[in-house]
Write an enzyme that holds these catalytic residues in place. Structure first.
Site, PDB file in Angstrom:
ATOM      1  CG  HIS A  78      -5.785  -2.553  -0.850  1.00 50.45           C
ATOM      2  ND1 HIS A  78      -4.770  -3.189  -0.177  1.00 50.45           N
ATOM      3  CD2 HIS A  78      -5.457  -1.235  -0.853  1.00 50.45           C
ATOM      4  CE1 HIS A  78      -3.878  -2.292   0.218  1.00 50.45           C
ATOM      5  NE2 HIS A  78      -4.278  -1.093  -0.183  1.00 50.45           N
ATOM      6  CD  GLU A  79      -6.855   1.381  -3.342  1.00 48.63           C
ATOM      7  OE1 GLU A  79      -6.964   2.384  -2.591  1.00 48.63           O
ATOM      8  OE2 GLU A  79      -5.758   0.825  -3.542  1.00 48.63           O
ATOM      9  CB  CYS A 121      -0.889  -0.017   1.239  1.00 46.61           C
ATOM     10  SG  CYS A 121      -2.017   1.364   1.360  1.00 46.61           S
ATOM     11  CG  HIS A 167      -7.311   2.795   1.747  1.00 42.06           C
ATOM     12  ND1 HIS A 167      -6.414   3.054   2.754  1.00 42.06           N
ATOM     13  CD2 HIS A 167      -6.614   2.128   0.796  1.00 42.06           C
ATOM     14  CE1 HIS A 167      -5.234   2.556   2.435  1.00 42.06           C
ATOM     15  NE2 HIS A 167      -5.327   1.983   1.250  1.00 42.06           N
TER      16      HIS A 167
END
Length: 187
Positions: free
Chosen positions: A136-137, A94, A140
């Site tokens: 993954h995003e 990341c 966030h």
């Protein structure tokens, strides 16, 4: 414009991002800046909180990976995963956690409801690498980093690097946001 990346322990990375109500010129500019920043790093995904904006917005472009060269860059606004299938482990890294990589188990297939850069609604199925990058995003946007999903023993192996990032002692090839370490206050 290249935006600095916020790094591990920055409060914007642990907050739940706010949904967008539409796309105006400032959001279009942010999207362009996010793509520029992602490519400069280089990365394959970037969420708005990583550049200091607590908004449910992310950009992805996996076409730089040889086997995904046919994929087009993608803007994802207000994403919601509506179904998942399968599971696999894969190493992740990341831009907000420079120098750290580790295996993360995630669903291998997702169905995603989202809006694009024109604020048009879509529901699509994604698998393999694209499913992983999107998850993954999206993490966030929910205040979760990939290191939060690592096995405890694997996380212990990278703890010294995480501590260094937390203290602002990190070097990257891309600009990072100024890091103000927390100061202990005596009672």
């Amino acid at each position: 414009m290249i935006l600095p990346i916020n790094t591990y322990s920055d409060p914007v990375l642990t907050a739940k991002a706010k949904p967008l109500k539409g796309v105006d010129s400032s959001i279009r500019e942010l999207i362009a800046d996010m793509f520029d920043s992602m490519y400069k790093a280089p990365g394959i995904g970037l969420a708005a909180p990583q550049v200091g904006h607590s908004l449910r917005l992310l950009v992805v472009d996996i076409s730089t990976i040889k086997e995904y060269a046919d994929y087009k860059p993608m803007v994802v606004i207000n994403p919601r995963i509506v179904s998942v299938a399968g599971r696999n482990a894969m190493e992740e890294g990341c831009l907000s956690v420079p120098g750290v990589a580790g295996d993360v188990v995630r669903p291998s297939k997702i169905t995603l409801h989202y809006r694009d850069e024109k604020f048009e609604e879509h529901t699509e199925e994604f698998s393999d690498m694209m499913a992983r990058v999107l998850q993954h995003e999206i993490d966030h946007l929910d205040g979760t980093l990939f290191v939060d999903r690592m096995e405890k023993r694997d996380r212990r192996k990278v703890q010294k690097t995480l501590d260094a990032i937390k203290q602002g002692r990190v070097k990257t090839s891309y600009p990072i946001a100024p890091h103000a370490p927390k100061i202990a206050v005596e009672a």
